[in-house]
Design an enzyme around this catalytic site. Structure first.
Site, PDB file in Angstrom:
ATOM      1  N   LYS A  94       0.868  -1.185   0.000  1.00 53.62           N
ATOM      2  CA  LYS A  94       0.000   0.000   0.000  1.00 53.62           C
ATOM      3  C   LYS A  94       0.891   1.216   0.000  1.00 53.62           C
ATOM      4  CE  LYS A  94      -4.446   1.047   0.196  1.00 53.62           C
ATOM      5  NZ  LYS A  94      -5.644   0.287  -0.178  1.00 53.62           N
ATOM      6  N   ASP A 119      -6.858   4.230  -4.611  1.00 48.03           N
ATOM      7  CA  ASP A 119      -7.561   4.069  -3.334  1.00 48.03           C
ATOM      8  C   ASP A 119      -8.211   5.439  -3.086  1.00 48.03           C
ATOM      9  OD1 ASP A 119      -7.857   2.189  -0.848  1.00 48.03           O
ATOM     10  OD2 ASP A 119      -7.244   4.046   0.059  1.00 48.03           O
TER      11      ASP A 119
HETATM   12  N1  LIG Z   1     -11.258   1.983  -4.623  1.00 45.84           N
HETATM   13  C1  LIG Z   1     -11.032   0.693  -4.440  1.00 45.84           C
HETATM   14  O1  LIG Z   1     -10.920  -0.081  -5.393  1.00 45.84           O
HETATM   15  C2  LIG Z   1     -10.976   0.132  -3.074  1.00 45.84           C
HETATM   16  C3  LIG Z   1     -11.234   0.889  -1.951  1.00 45.84           C
HETATM   17  N2  LIG Z   1     -11.271   0.311  -0.732  1.00 45.84           N
HETATM   18  C4  LIG Z   1     -11.546   1.070   0.483  1.00 45.84           C
HETATM   19  O2  LIG Z   1     -12.846   1.643   0.419  1.00 45.84           O
HETATM   20  C5  LIG Z   1     -12.883   2.863   1.172  1.00 45.84           C
HETATM   21  C6  LIG Z   1     -13.395   3.982   0.281  1.00 45.84           C
HETATM   22  O3  LIG Z   1     -12.507   4.124  -0.830  1.00 45.84           O
HETATM   23  P1  LIG Z   1     -12.959   4.767  -2.211  1.00 45.84           P
HETATM   24  O4  LIG Z   1     -14.430   4.702  -2.358  1.00 45.84           O
HETATM   25  O5  LIG Z   1     -12.097   4.177  -3.248  1.00 45.84           O
HETATM   26  O6  LIG Z   1     -12.495   6.267  -2.008  1.00 45.84           O
HETATM   27  P2  LIG Z   1     -13.075   7.588  -2.635  1.00 45.84           P
HETATM   28  O7  LIG Z   1     -12.013   8.596  -2.553  1.00 45.84           O
HETATM   29  O8  LIG Z   1     -13.696   7.325  -3.955  1.00 45.84           O
HETATM   30  O9  LIG Z   1     -14.258   7.925  -1.623  1.00 45.84           O
HETATM   31  C7  LIG Z   1     -14.126   8.067  -0.255  1.00 45.84           C
HETATM   32  C8  LIG Z   1     -15.447   8.571   0.226  1.00 45.84           C
HETATM   33  O10 LIG Z   1     -15.553   8.456   1.617  1.00 45.84           O
HETATM   34  C9  LIG Z   1     -16.072   9.654   2.134  1.00 45.84           C
HETATM   35  N3  LIG Z   1     -15.551   9.854   3.462  1.00 45.84           N
HETATM   36  C10 LIG Z   1     -14.276  10.027   3.846  1.00 45.84           C
HETATM   37  N4  LIG Z   1     -14.220  10.180   5.169  1.00 45.84           N
HETATM   38  C11 LIG Z   1     -15.499  10.083   5.617  1.00 45.84           C
HETATM   39  C12 LIG Z   1     -16.107  10.118   6.874  1.00 45.84           C
HETATM   40  N5  LIG Z   1     -15.383  10.333   7.967  1.00 45.84           N
HETATM   41  N6  LIG Z   1     -17.450   9.956   6.958  1.00 45.84           N
HETATM   42  C13 LIG Z   1     -18.181   9.740   5.857  1.00 45.84           C
HETATM   43  N7  LIG Z   1     -17.652   9.694   4.640  1.00 45.84           N
HETATM   44  C14 LIG Z   1     -16.340   9.857   4.522  1.00 45.84           C
HETATM   45  C15 LIG Z   1     -15.623  10.738   1.205  1.00 45.84           C
HETATM   46  O11 LIG Z   1     -16.516  11.820   1.244  1.00 45.84           O
HETATM   47  C16 LIG Z   1     -15.664  10.039  -0.127  1.00 45.84           C
HETATM   48  O12 LIG Z   1     -16.927  10.202  -0.720  1.00 45.84           O
HETATM   49  C17 LIG Z   1     -11.468   3.033   1.710  1.00 45.84           C
HETATM   50  O13 LIG Z   1     -11.391   2.435   2.978  1.00 45.84           O
HETATM   51  C18 LIG Z   1     -10.613   2.248   0.729  1.00 45.84           C
HETATM   52  O14 LIG Z   1      -9.392   1.839   1.290  1.00 45.84           O
HETATM   53  C19 LIG Z   1     -11.078  -1.040  -0.576  1.00 45.84           C
HETATM   54  C20 LIG Z   1     -10.832  -1.841  -1.641  1.00 45.84           C
HETATM   55  C21 LIG Z   1     -10.646  -1.301  -2.968  1.00 45.84           C
HETATM   56  O1  LIG Z   2      -6.500  -2.746  -7.073  1.00 47.96           O
HETATM   57  C1  LIG Z   2      -5.542  -2.692  -6.317  1.00 47.96           C
HETATM   58  O2  LIG Z   2      -4.423  -3.103  -6.573  1.00 47.96           O
HETATM   59  C2  LIG Z   2      -5.673  -2.044  -4.954  1.00 47.96           C
HETATM   60  C3  LIG Z   2      -6.935  -2.239  -4.247  1.00 47.96           C
HETATM   61  C4  LIG Z   2      -6.801  -1.752  -2.841  1.00 47.96           C
HETATM   62  O3  LIG Z   2      -6.063  -0.829  -2.567  1.00 47.96           O
HETATM   63  C5  LIG Z   2      -7.527  -2.430  -1.787  1.00 47.96           C
HETATM   64  O4  LIG Z   2      -7.996  -3.543  -2.006  1.00 47.96           O
HETATM   65  O5  LIG Z   2      -7.619  -1.879  -0.677  1.00 47.96           O
END
Ligand SMILES: NC(=O)C1=CN([C@@H]2O[C@H](COP(=O)(O)OP(=O)(O)OC[C@H]3O[C@@H](n4cnc5c(N)ncnc54)[C@H](O)[C@@H]3O)[C@@H](O)[C@H]2O)C=CC1
Ligand SMILES: O=C(O)CCC(=O)C(=O)O
Length: 449
Positions: free
Chosen positions: A131, A171
């Site tokens: 990461k 992420d």
């Molecule tokens: N994008 C991906 O492919 C993956 C993401 N994740 C996890 O999913 C989670 C969200 O990531 P993404 O959707 O990709 O990020 P993103 O940047 O697209 O969205 C994050 C969202 O969470 C909201 N947010 C942040 N802090 C907050 C809080 N305290 N209360 C309410 N909302 C809040 C933001 O407003 C934003 O809309 C993270 O934990 C990330 O590590 C896990 C696996 C893969």
């Molecule tokens: O697609 C990837 O390699 C990363 C996905 C990721 O950051 C996660 O699973 O939390």
């Protein structure tokens, strides 16, 4: 779950963490969570102790830490810190996302890298865990500033990554746009077109369906969990937190599967839909969040509850925390369970505090851990690597079929080493035991070097 409470029963890894990883709260939390689940398995084989598997498992292979200097639109120079935590490449090249957020620090990236090793093991694809990211805050920055920051970051990162070494992806705050800037700079520096990043736009080597994969995968995993307990998503009332990539695509697939989505949220509050949002509502919110990059408080649909989390909406069946780590605390868990919401599936990484997690486990609730439930994103990243290596592009239908299959297999792996307790599978324990056995097995097979 083993209850390790007294000093005499204190496992060795705690002293190691205190000595070698002080001030790393999130990392300690992630390790403890795994250890609680694997303690019996660990104790069951002398080999694990002889090969010192625990300490070797919790110590990352390396942490690369570097300065990123970049110029804003007015010509002022700024400095940010960035890291890449290459945790383990036991099962394949390092693989995991990059996060841009002011809360990013070494502890957060170590917890995410550690979890990624287990998650990637569960996918069955040949991927190690890593990461990275920076404390850079893209909020309020122009597109040009974000581009210059990404280019500056890649000017150091490119030395440490490669299609067979380490393959970053997105992420929080790193979408296909940022991946495009990072990829472009890598091309300029290396003059080699290769699959060094995933999450690219499908127009230049990205996989169809990668953008949707994490959120869709959460719902595919949830569907498997419900089926294994003679239940379904039909008409289920779902609370979703967050409104980014994972939350919006989990909402989209929930609607497609016949469920009702009652909420989305951001750090300003919760957008509530008493009777469930429509597809048109979701379209409008996607436009607001992903295109205009605006706040949910400015949505022209739903009712906005300023400063509130979704967990206080009582008339629901399922909770999907999809925002960030430790967003659902002990009090929130008490409220959810008090409202008889006993199905929870993690879209975000480690969204529950240690206390909240224990409450769900002790209540014998149906609890889908992030390592398994949100693995669809990295799984499709794995498929993107395959497509890049084959110099080919798969149609979206094929990717979705593969994602469905992989999420089903992850579900099977989560229950491979556990049995139902009072009618409920302990998925968290199952996921951690599966990941541990696979990682420890590879560690022993590779010998000590
Ligand atoms: N994008 C991906 O492919 C993956 C993401 N994740 C996890 O999913 C989670 C969200 O990531 P993404 O959707 O990709 O990020 P993103 O940047 O697209 O969205 C994050 C969202 O969470 C909201 N947010 C942040 N802090 C907050 C809080 N305290 N209360 C309410 N909302 C809040 C933001 O407003 C934003 O809309 C993270 O934990 C990330 O590590 C896990 C696996 C893969
Ligand atoms: O697609 C990837 O390699 C990363 C996905 C990721 O950051 C996660 O699973 O939390």
């Amino acid at each position: 779950m083993s209850d390790i409470t007294s000093e005499s029963q204190r496992p060795d890894y705690q002293q190691y963490l205190e000595d070698y990883h002080p001030h790393s709260e999130e990392f300690h939390q992630a390790v403890k969570e795994v250890y609680d689940d694997i303690a019996d398995e660990y104790a069951s084989r002398d080999e694990y102790r002889e090969w010192n598997i625990i300490e070797r498992l919790i110590e990352p292979d390396r942490i690369i830490k570097f300065r990123v200097s970049w110029e804003d639109d007015k010509g002022c120079i700024h400095v940010n810190r960035a890291w890449r935590v290459q945790f383990h490449n036991l099962l394949g090249a390092y693989k995991g996302g990059l996060r841009f957020h002011p809360t990013v620090n070494e502890s957060v990236l170590k917890f995410l890298g550690f979890e990624q090793c287990f998650k990637n093991a569960l996918t069955g694809l040949p991927m190690g865990g890593a990461k990275g990211g920076s404390d850079f805050n893209p909020k309020g920055k122009s597109q040009r500033e974000i581009m210059r920051f990404c280019q500056a970051l890649m000017r150091e990162l490119y030395r440490h990554i490669g299609p067979d070494t380490d393959v970053p992806a997105g992420d929080i705050n790193v979408s296909s746009t940022e991946i495009g800037y990072l990829f472009g700079e890598y091309l300029r520096l290396n003059n080699r077109w290769e699959g060094v990043l995933t999450g690219k736009t499908p127009g230049f080597g990205g996989s169809c369906g990668r953008e949707e994969a994490t959120g869709y995968g959460v719902i595919y995993f949830l569907r498997e969990m419900l089926t294994a307990h003679d239940d379904s998503l039909d008409d289920k009332r779902i609370l979703i937190s967050g409104s980014g990539n994972v939350a919006l695509h989990a909402a989209e697939k929930s609607l497609a599967e016949g469920a009702k989505v009652l909420s989305l949220s951001d750090s300003g509050g919760t957008l509530y839909f008493e009777n469930g949002m429509t597809e048109q509502d979701l379209k409008n919110i996607k436009q607001l969040k992903l295109v205009k990059k605006d706040r949910l408080s400015n949505a022209e649909t739903g009712s906005f509850k300023k400063g509130e989390k979704p967990w206080y909406i009582s008339d629901a069946d399922i909770a999907l925390p999809c925002a960030t780590q430790n967003e659902l605390d002990d009090h929130d868990a008490e409220t959810l369970l008090g409202n008889d919401i006993r199905i929870l599936c993690e879209g975000a990484n480690m969204p529950l505090t240690d206390g909240a997690r224990k409450q769900f486990i002790n209540a014998n609730a149906l609890y889908g851990p992030a390592k398994a439930a949100n693995a669809g994103g990295v799984a499709v990243s794995g498929l993107e690597r395959s497509q890049n290596a084959e110099l080919t592009t798969w149609p979206v239908e094929r990717v979705d079929e593969e994602l469905n299959r992989i999420m089903k297999e992850i579900h099977e792996r989560c229950i491979q080493y556990v049995e139902k307790k009072d009618g409920i599978y302990p998925y968290s324990r199952g996921a951690n035991i599966y990941g541990f056995k696979k990682l420890a097995g590879a560690m022993i097979a590779h010998g000590v070097g």
